[in-house]
Design a protein around this motif. Structure first.
Motif, mmCIF file in Angstrom:
data_model
loop_
_atom_site.group_PDB
_atom_site.id
_atom_site.type_symbol
_atom_site.label_atom_id
_atom_site.label_comp_id
_atom_site.label_asym_id
_atom_site.label_seq_id
_atom_site.Cartn_x
_atom_site.Cartn_y
_atom_site.Cartn_z
ATOM 1 N N UNK A 102 0.825 -1.215 0.000
ATOM 2 C CA UNK A 102 0.000 0.000 0.000
ATOM 3 C C UNK A 102 0.858 1.263 0.000
ATOM 4 N N UNK A 103 0.486 2.203 -0.879
ATOM 5 C CA UNK A 103 1.186 3.485 -0.968
ATOM 6 C C UNK A 103 0.158 4.616 -1.068
ATOM 7 N N UNK A 104 0.601 5.811 -0.685
ATOM 8 C CA UNK A 104 -0.252 6.976 -0.822
ATOM 9 C C UNK A 104 -0.322 7.381 -2.296
ATOM 10 N N UNK A 105 -1.522 7.562 -2.864
ATOM 11 C CA UNK A 105 -1.633 7.912 -4.283
ATOM 12 C C UNK A 105 -1.243 9.369 -4.526
ATOM 13 N N UNK A 106 -0.812 9.643 -5.754
ATOM 14 C CA UNK A 106 -0.448 11.013 -6.138
ATOM 15 C C UNK A 106 -1.632 11.766 -6.740
ATOM 16 N N UNK A 107 -2.722 11.041 -7.037
ATOM 17 C CA UNK A 107 -3.927 11.657 -7.586
ATOM 18 C C UNK A 107 -5.119 11.320 -6.702
ATOM 19 N N UNK A 108 -6.117 12.224 -6.632
ATOM 20 C CA UNK A 108 -7.308 11.937 -5.811
ATOM 21 C C UNK A 108 -8.033 10.704 -6.321
ATOM 22 N N UNK A 109 -8.579 9.923 -5.395
ATOM 23 C CA UNK A 109 -9.229 8.660 -5.722
ATOM 24 C C UNK A 109 -10.752 8.775 -5.614
ATOM 25 N N UNK A 110 -11.492 8.031 -6.475
ATOM 26 C CA UNK A 110 -12.957 8.065 -6.404
ATOM 27 C C UNK A 110 -13.477 7.431 -5.114
ATOM 28 N N UNK A 111 -14.575 8.010 -4.588
ATOM 29 C CA UNK A 111 -15.159 7.551 -3.335
ATOM 30 C C UNK A 111 -16.602 7.106 -3.562
ATOM 31 N N UNK A 112 -17.062 6.171 -2.703
ATOM 32 C CA UNK A 112 -18.456 5.738 -2.799
ATOM 33 C C UNK A 112 -19.325 6.612 -1.892
ATOM 34 N N UNK A 113 -20.599 6.260 -1.736
ATOM 35 C CA UNK A 113 -21.531 7.075 -0.962
ATOM 36 C C UNK A 113 -21.159 7.166 0.510
ATOM 37 N N UNK A 114 -20.431 6.161 1.032
ATOM 38 C CA UNK A 114 -20.005 6.177 2.437
ATOM 39 C C UNK A 114 -18.659 6.864 2.629
ATOM 40 N N UNK A 115 -18.079 7.393 1.551
ATOM 41 C CA UNK A 115 -16.777 8.034 1.659
ATOM 42 C C UNK A 115 -15.621 7.064 1.673
ATOM 43 N N UNK A 116 -15.859 5.817 1.222
ATOM 44 C CA UNK A 116 -14.787 4.815 1.142
ATOM 45 C C UNK A 116 -14.189 4.820 -0.245
ATOM 46 N N UNK A 117 -12.882 4.575 -0.327
ATOM 47 C CA UNK A 117 -12.222 4.524 -1.627
ATOM 48 C C UNK A 117 -12.759 3.346 -2.428
ATOM 49 N N UNK A 118 -12.946 3.546 -3.729
ATOM 50 C CA UNK A 118 -13.414 2.488 -4.627
ATOM 51 C C UNK A 118 -12.188 1.812 -5.247
ATOM 52 N N UNK A 119 -12.023 0.541 -4.949
ATOM 53 C CA UNK A 119 -10.868 -0.205 -5.472
ATOM 54 C C UNK A 119 -11.148 -0.625 -6.909
#
Length: 308
Positions: free
Chosen positions: A265-282
């Motif tokens: 796991x690494x911190x991304x350099x670009x913003x990631x899409x989130x679902x309705x609960x605010x969780x990252x979408x893998x």
């Protein structure tokens, strides 16, 4: 300013047939101040005004008013009034003219995530891609002569219509028009029927967006909300409370933490899409991208704008 006025001797009439009559009447007036000018006397409520009916012939209209100071000490004025039944065609005041509305299109560059068929645009790895493209919207250019510019008009810049409104015979639903480029011209003076009329030219644009003026943005970020257990503490002492077995008591909650993706796991350099609960979408697909919508612009009643 006049304090009194009376008819003086010397009035005469001019007649051409029965239907055409003209008069020259002289009045004697007295003013209240030594510094009154001819213009002050003409503007006095007691002074006959161009365009008014002749007081002795209701079919004749006053065409000309001349003022002359004849006694400075007593502040006496000679007022010569010329009237006639020969009425010229009435001139239209600039303030009576309807609003002028013309239409054109406003070109601008926008970005999109969808093609012309409404499908998401992705690269070869399946990631969503933003593309610039040329777009346009219809713009109504409005021009109207006004006697005075109301203070509230400045509030309409970048405001949207709070209700349905008809512009140039076309009805637009609420929140589909934005007022832009308000301009207040310099004061102008013109003569209409021998009277001076002062006015300004007020111009503005109404930009049309049929889908409304709500702001949208992809729901993406560098942080996500994750479920977590929080120990229950005594509000007064801060000590962790326990259950009957002496074990710490916990409650379910959520926390914000930095997103990490990949292996390791690494911190991304670009913003990631989130679902309705605010969780990252893998491994998101373009269809997973949610949109955040907000109402940013002030809504005002466009019925107050001079559109007629």
């Amino acid at each position: 300013m006049l304090v009194s006025i009376s008819e003086a001797w010397g009035g005469r009439g001019e007649f051409e047939l029965r239907s055409r009559r003209g008069y020259t009447r002289r009045f004697l007036g007295r003013s209240s101040r030594s510094d009154d000018s001819e213009l002050d006397i003409k503007r006095s409520p007691l002074c006959p005004q161009v365009g008014d009916l002749d007081p002795y012939d209701r079919l004749a209209v006053i065409r000309r008013v001349q003022v002359r100071l004849i006694d400075f000490t007593d502040r006496e004025w000679e007022i010569t009034v010329t009237s006639s039944t020969d009425v010229p065609e009435r001139e239209i005041s600039p303030l009576e003219k309807p609003a002028e509305i013309s239409w054109d299109s406003d070109q601008f560059e926008a970005t999109t995530m969808l093609d012309r068929d409404g499908r998401p645009v992705t690269n070869s790895a399946g990631d969503l891609v933003l593309f610039p493209y040329e777009d346009s919207r219809w713009v109504a250019n409005v021009s109207k002569n006004v006697a005075r510019v109301p203070r509230w008009i400045t509030q309409f810049n970048n405001a949207i219509n709070s209700g349905s409104i008809i512009v140039d015979g076309i009805r637009f639903p609420k929140r589909t028009l934005m007022c832009k480029h308000l301009r207040i011209g310099t004061q102008q003076t013109t003569k209409v029927n021998d009277r001076e009329v002062e006015f300004r030219v007020l111009t503005f644009q109404l930009h049309v967006r049929h889908g409304g003026w709500r702001i949208t943005h992809p729901d993406v970020g560098f942080n996500e909300r994750r479920p977590a257990l929080r120990p229950v503490r005594n509000r007064r002492t801060g000590a962790i409370l326990t259950d009957g077995d002496g074990l710490p008591r916990y409650v379910q909650t959520t926390i914000r933490e930095r997103i990490r993706i990949g292996e390791p796991p690494e911190y991304p350099s670009e913003p990631q899409p989130l679902d309705e609960q605010g969780r990252v979408i893998v491994d998101p697909t373009p269809d997973d991208i949610r949109q955040i919508e907000i109402d940013r612009y002030r809504e005002l009643p466009f019925s107050r704008l001079p559109l007629r």
